[in-house]
Design an enzyme around this catalytic site. Sequence first.
Site, PDB file in Angstrom:
ATOM      1  N   LYS A  13      -8.592  -6.430   6.216  1.00 39.85           N
ATOM      2  CA  LYS A  13      -9.253  -7.473   5.414  1.00 39.85           C
ATOM      3  C   LYS A  13      -8.658  -8.851   5.703  1.00 39.85           C
ATOM      4  O   LYS A  13      -9.384  -9.809   5.938  1.00 39.85           O
ATOM      5  CB  LYS A  13      -9.125  -7.154   3.909  1.00 39.85           C
ATOM      6  CG  LYS A  13      -9.691  -5.805   3.515  1.00 39.85           C
ATOM      7  CD  LYS A  13      -9.556  -5.537   2.020  1.00 39.85           C
ATOM      8  CE  LYS A  13      -8.136  -5.445   1.515  1.00 39.85           C
ATOM      9  NZ  LYS A  13      -7.363  -4.304   2.066  1.00 39.85           N
ATOM     10  N   ARG A  90      -9.481  -5.472  -7.759  1.00 39.71           N
ATOM     11  CA  ARG A  90      -8.964  -4.154  -7.398  1.00 39.71           C
ATOM     12  C   ARG A  90      -9.159  -3.151  -8.522  1.00 39.71           C
ATOM     13  O   ARG A  90      -8.766  -1.994  -8.377  1.00 39.71           O
ATOM     14  CB  ARG A  90      -7.470  -4.269  -7.102  1.00 39.71           C
ATOM     15  CG  ARG A  90      -7.113  -4.302  -5.613  1.00 39.71           C
ATOM     16  CD  ARG A  90      -5.634  -4.594  -5.524  1.00 39.71           C
ATOM     17  NE  ARG A  90      -4.985  -4.125  -4.345  1.00 39.71           N
ATOM     18  CZ  ARG A  90      -4.736  -4.880  -3.269  1.00 39.71           C
ATOM     19  NH1 ARG A  90      -5.162  -6.113  -3.191  1.00 39.71           N
ATOM     20  NH2 ARG A  90      -4.071  -4.378  -2.262  1.00 39.71           N
ATOM     21  N   ARG A 124       2.373  -2.666  10.926  1.00 37.91           N
ATOM     22  CA  ARG A 124       2.157  -4.071  10.544  1.00 37.91           C
ATOM     23  C   ARG A 124       3.494  -4.820  10.474  1.00 37.91           C
ATOM     24  O   ARG A 124       4.473  -4.329   9.931  1.00 37.91           O
ATOM     25  CB  ARG A 124       1.456  -4.141   9.181  1.00 37.91           C
ATOM     26  CG  ARG A 124       1.294  -5.569   8.672  1.00 37.91           C
ATOM     27  CD  ARG A 124       0.196  -5.703   7.648  1.00 37.91           C
ATOM     28  NE  ARG A 124       0.434  -4.971   6.419  1.00 37.91           N
ATOM     29  CZ  ARG A 124      -0.437  -4.895   5.409  1.00 37.91           C
ATOM     30  NH1 ARG A 124      -1.620  -5.503   5.509  1.00 37.91           N
ATOM     31  NH2 ARG A 124      -0.164  -4.203   4.330  1.00 37.91           N
ATOM     32  N   ARG A 157       6.925  -5.537   5.677  1.00 36.12           N
ATOM     33  CA  ARG A 157       6.875  -5.687   4.222  1.00 36.12           C
ATOM     34  C   ARG A 157       7.508  -4.462   3.564  1.00 36.12           C
ATOM     35  O   ARG A 157       7.336  -3.351   4.046  1.00 36.12           O
ATOM     36  CB  ARG A 157       5.415  -5.816   3.766  1.00 36.12           C
ATOM     37  CG  ARG A 157       4.853  -7.203   3.927  1.00 36.12           C
ATOM     38  CD  ARG A 157       3.347  -7.282   3.759  1.00 36.12           C
ATOM     39  NE  ARG A 157       2.766  -6.508   2.659  1.00 36.12           N
ATOM     40  CZ  ARG A 157       1.467  -6.498   2.375  1.00 36.12           C
ATOM     41  NH1 ARG A 157       0.608  -7.209   3.107  1.00 36.12           N
ATOM     42  NH2 ARG A 157       1.007  -5.776   1.388  1.00 36.12           N
ATOM     43  N   ARG A 168       0.507   3.312  -2.625  1.00 33.12           N
ATOM     44  CA  ARG A 168      -0.597   2.338  -2.587  1.00 33.12           C
ATOM     45  C   ARG A 168      -1.926   3.018  -2.278  1.00 33.12           C
ATOM     46  O   ARG A 168      -2.970   2.604  -2.789  1.00 33.12           O
ATOM     47  CB  ARG A 168      -0.304   1.254  -1.552  1.00 33.12           C
ATOM     48  CG  ARG A 168       0.751   0.281  -2.065  1.00 33.12           C
ATOM     49  CD  ARG A 168       1.387  -0.472  -0.949  1.00 33.12           C
ATOM     50  NE  ARG A 168       0.486  -1.412  -0.347  1.00 33.12           N
ATOM     51  CZ  ARG A 168       0.524  -1.760   0.942  1.00 33.12           C
ATOM     52  NH1 ARG A 168       1.386  -1.216   1.767  1.00 33.12           N
ATOM     53  NH2 ARG A 168      -0.307  -2.655   1.393  1.00 33.12           N
TER      54      ARG A 168
HETATM   55  P1  ADP Z   1      -2.853  -5.078   1.448  1.00 25.90           P
HETATM   56  O1  ADP Z   1      -3.130  -6.261   2.337  1.00 25.90           O
HETATM   57  O2  ADP Z   1      -1.954  -4.092   2.121  1.00 25.90           O
HETATM   58  O3  ADP Z   1      -4.106  -4.480   0.896  1.00 25.90           O
HETATM   59  P2  ADP Z   1      -2.158  -7.025  -0.488  1.00 25.90           P
HETATM   60  O4  ADP Z   1      -1.383  -8.026   0.267  1.00 25.90           O
HETATM   61  O5  ADP Z   1      -3.590  -7.284  -0.758  1.00 25.90           O
HETATM   62  O6  ADP Z   1      -1.998  -5.616   0.237  1.00 25.90           O
HETATM   63  O7  ADP Z   1      -1.463  -6.727  -1.894  1.00 25.90           O
HETATM   64  C1  ADP Z   1      -0.083  -6.482  -1.975  1.00 25.90           C
HETATM   65  C2  ADP Z   1       0.268  -6.101  -3.404  1.00 25.90           C
HETATM   66  O8  ADP Z   1      -0.027  -7.188  -4.283  1.00 25.90           O
HETATM   67  C3  ADP Z   1      -0.481  -4.913  -3.988  1.00 25.90           C
HETATM   68  O9  ADP Z   1       0.084  -3.668  -3.611  1.00 25.90           O
HETATM   69  C4  ADP Z   1      -0.322  -5.193  -5.487  1.00 25.90           C
HETATM   70  O10 ADP Z   1       0.984  -4.876  -5.933  1.00 25.90           O
HETATM   71  C5  ADP Z   1      -0.484  -6.706  -5.536  1.00 25.90           C
HETATM   72  N1  ADP Z   1      -1.891  -7.108  -5.701  1.00 25.90           N
HETATM   73  C6  ADP Z   1      -2.651  -7.769  -4.801  1.00 25.90           C
HETATM   74  N2  ADP Z   1      -3.888  -7.973  -5.279  1.00 25.90           N
HETATM   75  C7  ADP Z   1      -3.925  -7.415  -6.516  1.00 25.90           C
HETATM   76  C8  ADP Z   1      -4.921  -7.271  -7.515  1.00 25.90           C
HETATM   77  N3  ADP Z   1      -6.176  -7.739  -7.325  1.00 25.90           N
HETATM   78  N4  ADP Z   1      -4.588  -6.638  -8.669  1.00 25.90           N
HETATM   79  C9  ADP Z   1      -3.348  -6.171  -8.871  1.00 25.90           C
HETATM   80  N5  ADP Z   1      -2.357  -6.243  -7.973  1.00 25.90           N
HETATM   81  C10 ADP Z   1      -2.635  -6.864  -6.795  1.00 25.90           C
HETATM   82  P1  ADP Z   2      -5.359  -5.622   4.986  1.00 23.41           P
HETATM   83  O1  ADP Z   2      -5.405  -7.094   4.699  1.00 23.41           O
HETATM   84  O2  ADP Z   2      -6.681  -4.944   4.742  1.00 23.41           O
HETATM   85  O3  ADP Z   2      -4.234  -4.913   4.286  1.00 23.41           O
HETATM   86  P2  ADP Z   2      -4.419  -6.437   7.633  1.00 23.41           P
HETATM   87  O4  ADP Z   2      -5.412  -7.461   8.044  1.00 23.41           O
HETATM   88  O5  ADP Z   2      -3.089  -6.887   7.187  1.00 23.41           O
HETATM   89  O6  ADP Z   2      -5.089  -5.448   6.544  1.00 23.41           O
HETATM   90  O7  ADP Z   2      -4.269  -5.422   8.860  1.00 23.41           O
HETATM   91  C1  ADP Z   2      -3.373  -4.293   8.784  1.00 23.41           C
HETATM   92  C2  ADP Z   2      -2.713  -4.095  10.149  1.00 23.41           C
HETATM   93  O8  ADP Z   2      -3.689  -3.668  11.108  1.00 23.41           O
HETATM   94  C3  ADP Z   2      -2.092  -5.355  10.732  1.00 23.41           C
HETATM   95  O9  ADP Z   2      -0.924  -4.982  11.433  1.00 23.41           O
HETATM   96  C4  ADP Z   2      -3.169  -5.915  11.687  1.00 23.41           C
HETATM   97  O10 ADP Z   2      -2.584  -6.630  12.777  1.00 23.41           O
HETATM   98  C5  ADP Z   2      -3.831  -4.630  12.171  1.00 23.41           C
HETATM   99  N1  ADP Z   2      -5.293  -4.783  12.359  1.00 23.41           N
HETATM  100  C6  ADP Z   2      -6.144  -5.492  11.590  1.00 23.41           C
HETATM  101  N2  ADP Z   2      -7.413  -5.368  12.036  1.00 23.41           N
HETATM  102  C7  ADP Z   2      -7.360  -4.531  13.111  1.00 23.41           C
HETATM  103  C8  ADP Z   2      -8.345  -4.005  14.007  1.00 23.41           C
HETATM  104  N3  ADP Z   2      -9.637  -4.296  13.858  1.00 23.41           N
HETATM  105  N4  ADP Z   2      -7.924  -3.175  14.987  1.00 23.41           N
HETATM  106  C9  ADP Z   2      -6.609  -2.868  15.109  1.00 23.41           C
HETATM  107  N5  ADP Z   2      -5.647  -3.337  14.303  1.00 23.41           N
HETATM  108  C10 ADP Z   2      -6.000  -4.153  13.306  1.00 23.41           C
END
Ligand code: ADP
Ligand code: ADP
Length: 210
Positions: A13, A90, A124, A157, A168
Amino acid sequence: MNLVFLGPPGAGKGTIAAKAKDALNIVHISTGDLFRSNIKNETELGKVVKEILAKGDLVPDEVTVNMVKARLEEDDLKEKAGYILDGFPRTVAQADALETFSKLDAVINFVLSEEEILKRLSGRRVCKSTGRTYHIIYNPPKVEGRDDETGEELIQRDDDKEEAILNRLQVYQKSTAPLIEYYRQKGLLVDIDASKSPDEVLQSLLKVLK
Ligand code: ADP
Ligand code: ADP
């Protein structure tokens, strides 16, 4: 255009939002990034959420909703053509709250197998100050372990370590996955295949939005 990016952690995302925001001239708002920047700056909010993020639990709805509402009132939104909410809502309660202060055009559901999610999360790496995201295999930095622009060290992270990842994914299934049906019933949901390369995912997103 106001969009929500929905999908499990690691689905790409943030990566696609960083590309799509320029293509669509809209603001990218990541609640995870907002929380992490509060933690880094040791704000009051940062102190409240630090342990929650480390474990991979969800921040309480009220705290999260208030933060997003305030963010959507900032000036940069007025100069752009809308926003991408990445990682919000979420929970159904967050989605209900969002409806009271903003109107969505579409919800993009990033579809990816659990096997691929685990590979993406475990590989990541991020730059702590810029928030830029890499992957050790799929999107490596030019110099190993260093940010492409600032040269700073890349870190894993805390919540990308195994125990927090498993938590998660459970939290996603229980609290967030119900939003797929929630938005499908409202006619807003668009599934996209997130398994392709980032450029292909971006192209399919731009195509469905046309
Ligand atoms: P990812 O990119 O791996 O999906 P995020 O960076 O979006 O993770 O979120 C990291 C953490 O921040 C989540 O595991 C949660 O603890 C918190 N968080 C992010 N967005 C929300 C939300 N909309 N509601 C509650 N907690 C959130
Ligand atoms: P999210 O925001 O949904 O948690 P991220 O954008 O942080 O996901 O992506 C998670 C991991 O996967 C990162 O290490 C990123 O570089 C990698 N990644 C993201 N999109 C792709 C893709 N289309 N193909 C392969 N790797 C990807």
